[in-house]
Scaffold this motif. Structure first.
Motif, PDB file in Angstrom:
ATOM      1  N   VAL A 104       0.623  -1.630  -0.037  1.00 63.38           N
ATOM      2  CA  VAL A 104      -0.173   0.406   0.371  1.00 63.38           C
ATOM      3  C   VAL A 104       0.904   1.218  -0.330  1.00 63.38           C
ATOM      4  N   LEU A 105       0.260   2.421  -0.523  1.00 61.94           N
ATOM      5  CA  LEU A 105       1.088   3.483  -0.279  1.00 61.94           C
ATOM      6  C   LEU A 105      -0.009   4.736  -0.122  1.00 61.94           C
ATOM      7  N   HIS A 106      -0.012   5.258   1.072  1.00 61.84           N
ATOM      8  CA  HIS A 106      -1.038   6.484   0.875  1.00 61.84           C
ATOM      9  C   HIS A 106      -0.699   7.143   1.891  1.00 61.84           C
ATOM     10  N   LYS A 107      -0.241   8.039   0.267  1.00 62.20           N
ATOM     11  CA  LYS A 107       0.016   9.386  -0.037  1.00 62.20           C
ATOM     12  C   LYS A 107      -0.659  10.028   0.211  1.00 62.20           C
ATOM     13  N   TYR A 108      -1.933  10.530  -0.487  1.00 59.84           N
ATOM     14  CA  TYR A 108      -3.168  11.654  -0.488  1.00 59.84           C
ATOM     15  C   TYR A 108      -4.065  11.161   0.220  1.00 59.84           C
ATOM     16  N   HIS A 109      -4.164  12.492   0.781  1.00 56.50           N
ATOM     17  CA  HIS A 109      -6.015  12.410   1.705  1.00 56.50           C
ATOM     18  C   HIS A 109      -6.563  11.696   0.827  1.00 56.50           C
ATOM     19  N   GLY A 110      -7.423  10.672   1.759  1.00 59.93           N
ATOM     20  CA  GLY A 110      -8.772   9.735   1.101  1.00 59.93           C
ATOM     21  C   GLY A 110      -8.308   8.192   0.092  1.00 59.93           C
ATOM     22  N   ARG A 111      -7.054   8.603  -0.369  1.00 58.13           N
ATOM     23  CA  ARG A 111      -7.315   8.203  -1.723  1.00 58.13           C
ATOM     24  C   ARG A 111      -5.722   6.187  -0.915  1.00 58.13           C
ATOM     25  N   VAL A 112      -5.618   5.686  -0.881  1.00 54.98           N
ATOM     26  CA  VAL A 112      -4.902   4.443  -1.191  1.00 54.98           C
ATOM     27  C   VAL A 112      -4.367   3.454  -2.553  1.00 54.98           C
ATOM     28  N   LEU A 113      -3.184   3.444  -2.750  1.00 54.03           N
ATOM     29  CA  LEU A 113      -2.679   2.966  -4.086  1.00 54.03           C
ATOM     30  C   LEU A 113      -2.553   1.327  -2.970  1.00 54.03           C
ATOM     31  N   PHE A 114      -2.919   0.686  -3.711  1.00 60.31           N
ATOM     32  CA  PHE A 114      -3.102  -0.778  -3.786  1.00 60.31           C
ATOM     33  C   PHE A 114      -2.233  -1.717  -4.759  1.00 60.31           C
ATOM     34  N   VAL A 160     -10.165   2.991  -2.997  1.00 65.20           N
ATOM     35  CA  VAL A 160      -8.888   2.549  -2.689  1.00 65.20           C
ATOM     36  C   VAL A 160      -8.490   2.299  -4.300  1.00 65.20           C
ATOM     37  N   ILE A 161      -7.398   2.371  -5.130  1.00 66.14           N
ATOM     38  CA  ILE A 161      -6.559   2.685  -6.566  1.00 66.14           C
ATOM     39  C   ILE A 161      -6.186   0.691  -6.422  1.00 66.14           C
ATOM     40  N   LEU A 162      -6.374   0.283  -7.159  1.00 67.56           N
ATOM     41  CA  LEU A 162      -5.855  -0.542  -7.658  1.00 67.56           C
ATOM     42  C   LEU A 162      -4.792  -0.426  -8.634  1.00 67.56           C
ATOM     43  N   ILE A 191     -14.228   1.895  -5.436  1.00 65.99           N
ATOM     44  CA  ILE A 191     -12.472   1.063  -6.090  1.00 65.99           C
ATOM     45  C   ILE A 191     -12.488   1.666  -7.533  1.00 65.99           C
ATOM     46  N   ARG A 192     -10.957   1.899  -7.190  1.00 65.42           N
ATOM     47  CA  ARG A 192     -10.026   2.684  -8.797  1.00 65.42           C
ATOM     48  C   ARG A 192      -9.875   1.809  -9.195  1.00 65.42           C
ATOM     49  N   ILE A 193      -9.543   0.688 -10.439  1.00 65.58           N
ATOM     50  CA  ILE A 193      -9.049   0.334 -11.102  1.00 65.58           C
ATOM     51  C   ILE A 193      -7.988   1.304 -12.283  1.00 65.58           C
ATOM     52  N   PRO A 281     -11.742  11.768 -20.786  1.00 64.20           N
ATOM     53  CA  PRO A 281      -9.892  12.622 -20.306  1.00 64.20           C
ATOM     54  C   PRO A 281      -9.670  13.060 -19.323  1.00 64.20           C
ATOM     55  N   TYR A 282      -8.670  12.186 -18.629  1.00 57.63           N
ATOM     56  CA  TYR A 282      -8.015  12.388 -17.107  1.00 57.63           C
ATOM     57  C   TYR A 282      -7.358  13.503 -16.821  1.00 57.63           C
ATOM     58  N   TYR A 283      -6.351  12.677 -16.754  1.00 59.09           N
ATOM     59  CA  TYR A 283      -4.857  13.408 -16.432  1.00 59.09           C
ATOM     60  C   TYR A 283      -3.891  12.718 -17.599  1.00 59.09           C
ATOM     61  N   LEU A 284      -2.653  13.894 -17.974  1.00 60.45           N
ATOM     62  CA  LEU A 284      -2.009  13.599 -19.139  1.00 60.45           C
ATOM     63  C   LEU A 284      -0.660  14.122 -18.606  1.00 60.45           C
ATOM     64  N   LYS A 324       2.325  16.615 -13.232  1.00 62.29           N
ATOM     65  CA  LYS A 324       3.317  15.765 -13.337  1.00 62.29           C
ATOM     66  C   LYS A 324       2.945  15.370 -11.437  1.00 62.29           C
ATOM     67  N   GLU A 325       3.351  14.288 -11.503  1.00 66.86           N
ATOM     68  CA  GLU A 325       4.517  13.379 -10.257  1.00 66.86           C
ATOM     69  C   GLU A 325       5.858  14.245  -9.418  1.00 66.86           C
ATOM     70  N   GLN A 326       5.086  14.423  -8.495  1.00 64.57           N
ATOM     71  CA  GLN A 326       6.290  15.214  -7.574  1.00 64.57           C
ATOM     72  C   GLN A 326       6.275  14.547  -5.841  1.00 64.57           C
ATOM     73  N   SER A 331      -1.090  15.934  -3.781  1.00 63.10           N
ATOM     74  CA  SER A 331      -1.877  15.783  -4.662  1.00 63.10           C
ATOM     75  C   SER A 331      -0.622  15.308  -6.006  1.00 63.10           C
ATOM     76  N   LYS A 332      -1.147  15.313  -6.922  1.00 63.52           N
ATOM     77  CA  LYS A 332      -0.535  15.571  -8.366  1.00 63.52           C
ATOM     78  C   LYS A 332      -0.169  16.575  -8.542  1.00 63.52           C
ATOM     79  N   GLU A 333       1.130  17.134  -9.315  1.00 59.68           N
ATOM     80  CA  GLU A 333       1.056  18.537  -9.652  1.00 59.68           C
ATOM     81  C   GLU A 333       0.476  19.719 -10.258  1.00 59.68           C
TER      82      GLU A 333
HETATM   83  C1  PLP Z   1      -1.903   8.988  -9.010  1.00 51.61           C
HETATM   84  C2  PLP Z   1      -2.071   8.837  -7.508  1.00 51.61           C
HETATM   85  C3  PLP Z   1      -3.285   8.492  -6.567  1.00 51.61           C
HETATM   86  C4  PLP Z   1      -4.380   8.684  -6.753  1.00 51.61           C
HETATM   87  O1  PLP Z   1      -4.436  10.431  -7.443  1.00 51.61           O
HETATM   88  P1  PLP Z   1      -6.090  11.269  -8.337  1.00 51.61           P
HETATM   89  O2  PLP Z   1      -4.965  12.465  -7.958  1.00 51.61           O
HETATM   90  O3  PLP Z   1      -7.176  11.011  -7.823  1.00 51.61           O
HETATM   91  O4  PLP Z   1      -6.035  10.983 -10.335  1.00 51.61           O
HETATM   92  C5  PLP Z   1      -3.137   8.117  -4.869  1.00 51.61           C
HETATM   93  N1  PLP Z   1      -2.772   7.989  -4.803  1.00 51.61           N
HETATM   94  C6  PLP Z   1      -0.988   7.917  -5.787  1.00 51.61           C
HETATM   95  C7  PLP Z   1       0.012   7.702  -4.240  1.00 51.61           C
HETATM   96  C8  PLP Z   1      -0.723   8.369  -6.161  1.00 51.61           C
HETATM   97  O5  PLP Z   1       0.832   8.254  -6.695  1.00 51.61           O
END
Ligand code: PLP
Ligand code: SF4
Length: 338
Positions: A104-114, A160-162, A191-193, A281-284, A324-326, A331-333
């Protein structure tokens, strides 16, 4: 066997067989595309650590005889990958290793990467994953249970983001078990995939799979990963339809890649094609600066110029968010382009 016939036969096979028959060397792919090897800048060395891997369904959408095909560029190992660019490293976002150890990677509020698996059906040359020895790891059942307990114990996690790797490479049995466990967590809403399989191995999207995904009251979101309109063939459209018919929300994320989609007309076609098949379309993403990928870089200023043009061509809802990822952000920047 005539080529057309063997191709038709291939697409009648199940996804596991199609995956097993994916191209795994440069020569076979170039032969299939009628491309003379000696006219291309391919590199066996580049393919040593991160092999060529591309399912026929994706290769079949490439233009035969075109060495600059935008789909081919995403998967063909070339000499440019061996160039060392300043600022590029093996783990540019800095958190991958820890994530794949715990799942798991819990980096952003309310969402966890699994992260359950590091495997993918395709090897995209621009991916950070190319530099990791655990490309093909699978999270053990025990660690998976621990990760689920973590989500269970954190009521502020609503989504949860798979992710991976590609979570849809897990077997139906494994996914069914996972979804049953996630469905039992009351505070989870969604649940997001994140998967590239609807694009590169659309045979993976079966009725059985969509039934597993939608057996609960959680909202299901699938974020596909498509970089160019040419990737959307009729098999991909059929996969989108199966998901849409189950009321699964479909988004797309792309990476901005030099020589693939670094052009407003190409991106506009992509958005139009996606939306006409029910995908928003969501992210570029700007490229993550992973070693071996520098030749794909589009500078931030060029990206802004491209997005300004795109914004003038499309309704606002078809313009993806440039990000971009930071390391260490909330959040993503977002990259502002107006
Ligand atoms: C990209 C990402 C998310 C999802 O971010 P959204 O802006 O909600 O799409 C969640 N956690 C991590 C660690 C991420 O890299
Ligand atoms: S994680 Fe996504 S971009 Fe990376 S190799 Fe897999 S499918 Fe391609």
């Amino acid at each position: 066997m005539p080529e057309q016939l063997s191709e038709t036969l291939h697409f009648t096979k199940n996804w596991q067989q199609q995956l097993a028959e994916a191209f795994n060397n440069i020569e076979n792919l170039c032969n299939y595309l009628n491309l003379p090897l000696n006219e291309l800048s391919t590199s066996v060395n580049a393919a040593k650590n991160f092999p060529l891997r591309v399912p026929l369904s994706f290769a079949a959408s490439m233009q035969k005889g075109d060495p600059n095909d935008p789909l081919l560029r995403q998967v063909l190992p070339i000499k440019d990958e061996l160039i060392l660019y300043p600022g590029y490293s093996n783990d540019p976002v800095g958190d991958l290793l820890s994530a794949t150890q715990s799942g798991v990677l819990h980096k952003y509020h309310g969402r966890v990467l699994f992260i359950n698996t590091g495997s993918c059906a395709i090897n995209c040359r621009y991916c950070f994953r190319r530099n990791f020895p655990y490309q093909d790891f699978q999270l053990g059942k025990q660690d998976e249970n621990k990760a689920i307990q973590f989500i269970h114990d954190n009521p502020n996690i609503t989504e949860v983001i798979l992710s991976g790797g590609d979570p849809l490479l897990l077997s139906d049995a494994r996914l069914k078990q996972l979804f049953t466990q996630l469905n039992a967590i009351k505070h989870l809403k969604r649940i997001r995939i994140h998967s590239r399989l609807p694009i590169v191995l659309p045979a993976r999207i079966t009725h059985e799979l969509t039934n597993i995904l939608t057996q609960s009251t959680k909202q299901i979101i699938v974020v596909v990963h498509c970089n160019h309109a040419n990737e959307i063939n009729h098999r991909v459209i059929a996969a989108f339809n199966l998901l849409k018919n189950k009321d699964i929300t479909l988004f797309n994320q792309s990476v901005l890649l030099k020589g693939v989609n670094d052009n407003a007309t190409v991106l506009s076609n992509l958005s139009e094609q996606l939306f006409s098949h029910g995908v928003i379309p969501y992210y570029l993403h700007l490229l993550d600066k992973a070693t071996g990928t520098g030749h794909f870089e589009v500078s931030e200023s060029s990206a802004v110029a491209i997005l300004n043009k795109l914004q003038a061509m499309l309704p606002g809802y078809l313009v993806p968010k440039l990000v971009k990822e930071q390391a260490g952000g909330v959040s993503k920047e977002p990259i502002h382009f107006l």
